[in-house]
Write a protein that holds these residues in place. Sequence first.
Motif, short mmCIF file in Angstrom:
data_model
loop_
_atom_site.label_atom_id
_atom_site.label_comp_id
_atom_site.label_asym_id
_atom_site.label_seq_id
_atom_site.Cartn_x
_atom_site.Cartn_y
_atom_site.Cartn_z
N VAL C 15 -3.86 37.84 -11.11
CA VAL C 15 -3.24 36.54 -10.78
C VAL C 15 -3.60 35.55 -11.88
N ARG C 16 -2.57 34.91 -12.46
CA ARG C 16 -2.84 33.85 -13.44
C ARG C 16 -2.12 32.60 -13.03
N ILE C 17 -2.81 31.50 -13.08
CA ILE C 17 -2.22 30.21 -12.72
C ILE C 17 -2.38 29.28 -13.93
N THR C 18 -1.27 29.03 -14.64
CA THR C 18 -1.33 28.17 -15.81
C THR C 18 -0.74 26.81 -15.46
N ARG C 19 -1.63 25.81 -15.38
CA ARG C 19 -1.16 24.47 -15.00
C ARG C 19 -0.54 23.76 -16.20
N LEU C 138 2.07 21.05 -6.60
CA LEU C 138 2.14 19.94 -5.65
C LEU C 138 0.87 19.10 -5.70
N ALA C 139 -0.26 19.78 -5.73
CA ALA C 139 -1.54 19.06 -5.79
C ALA C 139 -1.61 18.22 -7.06
N ASP C 140 -1.16 18.78 -8.17
CA ASP C 140 -1.17 18.03 -9.43
C ASP C 140 -0.23 16.83 -9.37
N ALA C 141 0.94 17.02 -8.76
CA ALA C 141 1.91 15.92 -8.68
C ALA C 141 1.36 14.79 -7.83
N ILE C 142 0.62 15.14 -6.80
CA ILE C 142 0.04 14.09 -5.94
C ILE C 142 -1.05 13.34 -6.71
N GLU C 143 -1.85 14.06 -7.48
CA GLU C 143 -2.87 13.36 -8.27
C GLU C 143 -2.21 12.47 -9.32
#
Lengths: 249, 249, 249, 249, 249, 249
Positions: C15-19, C138-143
């Motif tokens: 699993v890779r999550i690239t923000r 979503l978490a990033d957009a809220i921050e």
Amino acid sequence: MTRHDGRRPDQLREVRITRNWLDHAEGSVLVEFGRTRVLCAASFTEGVPRWLKGQGTGWVTAEYEMLPRSTNTRSDRESRKGKVGGRTHEISRLIGRSLRAVIDTKALGENTIVLDCDVLQADGGTRTASITGAWVALADAIEDARAKGLIAKDAKPLTDSVAAVSVGVVDGSPVADLDYPEDSTADTDMNVVMTGSGSFVEVQGTAEGAGAAFDRGLLDQLLDLATAACADLTQRQQASLAEPVRERA
Amino acid sequence: MTRHDGRRPDQLREVRITRNWLDHAEGSVLVEFGRTRVLCAASFTEGVPRWLKGQGTGWVTAEYEMLPRSTNTRSDRESRKGKVGGRTHEISRLIGRSLRAVIDTKALGENTIVLDCDVLQADGGTRTASITGAWVALADAIEDARAKGLIAKDAKPLTDSVAAVSVGVVDGSPVADLDYPEDSTADTDMNVVMTGSGSFVEVQGTAEGAGAAFDRGLLDQLLDLATAACADLTQRQQASLAEPVRERA
Amino acid sequence: MTRHDGRRPDQLREVRITRNWLDHAEGSVLVEFGRTRVLCAASFTEGVPRWLKGQGTGWVTAEYEMLPRSTNTRSDRESRKGKVGGRTHEISRLIGRSLRAVIDTKALGENTIVLDCDVLQADGGTRTASITGAWVALADAIEDARAKGLIAKDAKPLTDSVAAVSVGVVDGSPVADLDYPEDSTADTDMNVVMTGSGSFVEVQGTAEGAGAAFDRGLLDQLLDLATAACADLTQRQQASLAEPVRERA
Amino acid sequence: MTRHDGRRPDQLREVRITRNWLDHAEGSVLVEFGRTRVLCAASFTEGVPRWLKGQGTGWVTAEYEMLPRSTNTRSDRESRKGKVGGRTHEISRLIGRSLRAVIDTKALGENTIVLDCDVLQADGGTRTASITGAWVALADAIEDARAKGLIAKDAKPLTDSVAAVSVGVVDGSPVADLDYPEDSTADTDMNVVMTGSGSFVEVQGTAEGAGAAFDRGLLDQLLDLATAACADLTQRQQASLAEPVRERA
Amino acid sequence: MTRHDGRRPDQLREVRITRNWLDHAEGSVLVEFGRTRVLCAASFTEGVPRWLKGQGTGWVTAEYEMLPRSTNTRSDRESRKGKVGGRTHEISRLIGRSLRAVIDTKALGENTIVLDCDVLQADGGTRTASITGAWVALADAIEDARAKGLIAKDAKPLTDSVAAVSVGVVDGSPVADLDYPEDSTADTDMNVVMTGSGSFVEVQGTAEGAGAAFDRGLLDQLLDLATAACADLTQRQQASLAEPVRERA
Amino acid sequence: MTRHDGRRPDQLREVRITRNWLDHAEGSVLVEFGRTRVLCAASFTEGVPRWLKGQGTGWVTAEYEMLPRSTNTRSDRESRKGKVGGRTHEISRLIGRSLRAVIDTKALGENTIVLDCDVLQADGGTRTASITGAWVALADAIEDARAKGLIAKDAKPLTDSVAAVSVGVVDGSPVADLDYPEDSTADTDMNVVMTGSGSFVEVQGTAEGAGAAFDRGLLDQLLDLATAACADLTQRQQASLAEPVRERA
């Protein structure tokens, strides 16, 4: 070099511009480039699309479409297919952009003019005939609006005229105003839109198929042909506008 | 004259061509012109559309689309709107025509290659990046077909390369490879597609709005800029194809 | 029992999550579950759809789509077909519901966040990867909204995290995170969405075809597998959010 | 705990299954779960969709739709909107999958049965009523085909029965067969499809909105309720099929 | 002359008008002309379409549709085809016009009534049954609005009743209320809508195919038949409205 | 009683039938009823729609559409709206049925003739002008097919002629061939299609709005008016066909 219909390379087909072909439209022109016949109707309405509201500027746009039997064999109607094809969109957008190039939208005020260009018969050059005829219908619609007091007496929304012509390479020779038989065999096809004062508004040159790419020398020749042809069309537009409009029976 | 990002007038943005970005497609390229990022996937299928059957010739076509959040503000999906917009159609057709200009469809045999160009991020020049990247994906798909025996060992469907660049007039100066801030303020905008051997495939110049029509001298300057830029892009395409493709993890 | 790629029954793919994969979007993540690769973009806009206006609550929704060549063989674009397919609608709705299960719409204020999940490459589990990645975007957009003062400093619109995994029965054995070869041969396929605190948000189990109906014992085993896998994914989401985001070149 | 209509938590609404409600269809059922009323018509046709041809297997599919005034306030027709909504697609697909779980497509031969489930009146549970009624219509259509010699005398395309029920948490208590007032206030909503022999075909549980995620204990309670309710519905289906069908006037 | 079902030439099929067939609709009727069965639902809403706003007048309109298996062989849903067919549009418009012929829109106030006529089973005469049933549903919806105070106590929006019947020439003889076998073989087919007081609202006569054109004498005979049949239907409508409505279980 | 344009109640507007208005179509007519102007193009193609294949019979159908600026104020194009409106469908179907009433489809052989009726300018009576003009175009297309040997020398696909006229009640008086100002104020409006030999093909009478229902006496008067007017139109059609067709410049 002789063209199949006897024209010189730089010679336009017979051009006819019949103003006021419709009773309802604010401006209307039946424009003919040889057997190509396009009905151009200009509809003037007060107000502008939502995204332009309150900015004090007007809008000019166009919609092009071919009647199903304008062509040699019948095509299905786009309304029945439920969607507008890519070519139709592309030409509609080209006509609108070409006309907006000579419109001072501030001087037009918050008014919209839609140009409907419906091809009644197609024999090559329908987009260039549309632009050339639509500009005359647009000019008439603006005068009509002025006469009705919808735009100011001294407003000058039209900054210049526009006309358009196709040029291309047929049997190895550059020619102007291709008809359908020429267009369908041309290697290179270019549509050029120019202002009455001789500047370029659109230059769209296309090499059709492998091996048809063209060099700079040929491009220059085609641009020369187009420049002369557009100057000729400009004169015909002005001559047409100078005539009194015949009353329809 | 200084451009807002410090480039010289004739300078391209950083160009990156990442081949084999996808595992399934016969050819795939992530092409980047600065922040513009387009995923080009070439799909090779045996057979041709119905209207071409039995003629021994192949077909190459393209579909362009922007992801909803490729742009600064989100756009609605065309799939949800239920119709493909005019601009999308226009660019799809341009990409297809450009690639077909360097394809010998006889040599391709009765096979079809579809190029999907999906804009992941848009910062100006998405159509020119698409053409430039799609050609590399097309070349890879043809080699893949050759390796699988789907086309003859000695067949040469690719007659040349194509690359494309935008040129335009920003703050009165002609510049190459406009990014979005430049593009949105340019008076004149021209997209030029050229073959690797330096011929023109497409020339699409547009004067945006009243007073922007351009004269022959400026047109010539823009064509010069485009010629140099396309030559540069051609080199980068060749360099990319010369590299061994990295294996994906 | 050995899985075709050597994983244990309960083992996730890499699993890779690239923000921050995109420059424009308020939050964006390229999420990879093995070869499945989904681009999740969160778009924050002030205001809500008409039917929610004036109630002081926000809205979160999602749109899922597959690129035409994300799959082994090319699929037609839904935009060209003129309609969105049932599967696309179904997954879009699932993603939206899953995210809303951890959103306090009051705390969000009258703002809308749209999550676009575009599948760049599909190898099974695209909907569960979408949910897992979309939550991080979503978490990033809220921050981001908090940083810009669009939501209050102390507002807590996110009440928990959500992650999702597929579980199913392959060759008679329950396994987690099926890839495409497993998914296409599985008798039973279940997608499970869980909160970070271990509660169920969605349980969607399906017996594919005659004779595949499953009994309560098997259902319990699958739920156990999913619970462990979602806990694992939750950790990875938190780890990803804990990292500073690399600046794009 | 008392439900608003006086039912016990595990009590179904009054269920009526009226066979042969239509004269033309090969099987037809008006199924009523309380005030919810769905007309299920089974259409048997020889042949299968193109993608199944020549494989010796049949096909069963379903289409669900709500009449515009089946609900409290009128909804626009999907035919007029020009597209089928996500919910309609989702339920149609669910019904089709549920029925295929008890169909031996080999035994059906190359024949297609379409189940049309049209909601005449909606009061919650329309999809579960549809599945329950559609199975009876399907059974009748198969017998009709056998009687007409369209399938073999001893073929057994139906491997089992299926029935479906909704369960959910209303005012904190798990209940079965929610009507519309219950459904619209439920935190958790689960649709369960089971075979006559007690296995699960579909389990679709959803937590609606923030804070509604449910734990494993509650999930187990809901599954227990659904199991009992489906067993009850199975008996009613069998009782209905055991009755001679009244001749229509 | 004997008709295939034993009726006299001027004899209607058995007509049943069941009021209040639905629980939600402001008026609803299941109307049956023999085996033709149409569900007519009247939906009353406050307000009018935008183009009527502020004029103090109401609006009555209708939508007709056939369920896919109302007919002998299944037809595809118009919602799935993505467009409403010509026949459906035509009949919807006919029903709306017919009802508006007996509506005083001023007396209705700024309210809208939509009549949904869904054909559950078709055996000829679906449009005439729809009009006849819809008028009764409309009358009930108006009384319901009056009871709720949505229109004035003494307002009389209904100026008359309307009923409709088909007449045609079958095997050379003029007959009334054709069923499907008669309709499909008739040379001439005429739908006649009349008010309760005996005036014509619509007369639509059609000669189907070459040689079927009819002379004035035959036209007069058909109009006589229709006049008698509509008078009969008017009585049945009044009788139905005179009955107390049975409460649904 | 004087009509607003000075006509007698039974007087037609000036009727002009210009044959051969297009170069490509097998038959084409510009038909004018006063200011109403419709371009009718007949396209003959070998073969029939799939559902007619192998039966040895031909097919005649029609498509009607209005140009956006044929009317006083511009209407949106149906192609842009993505669907064909009810009125357009209804009139297209009427024209097709009317023409088929005088076609012996056996004598036509397996050939299709499509009549495109495009309204260039609308001033009332567009559907009746379309039918009247389309029949002449149809006759020309059949002669053209005979000349080309596509149908047998002695085949007689045309069994009669058809013409159509509108009649209605204006200011209390029955009048024929209503123009737009009359049509928009008429209480009753009837379109009548008749064969050259004086039989009725279609009778479509409509009472527009409350209180406009008409009695039998009035209906008889309108039918008398229509009968005389159609006889007049029949003569003009025959006269037009008798003329040699002028060669287009």
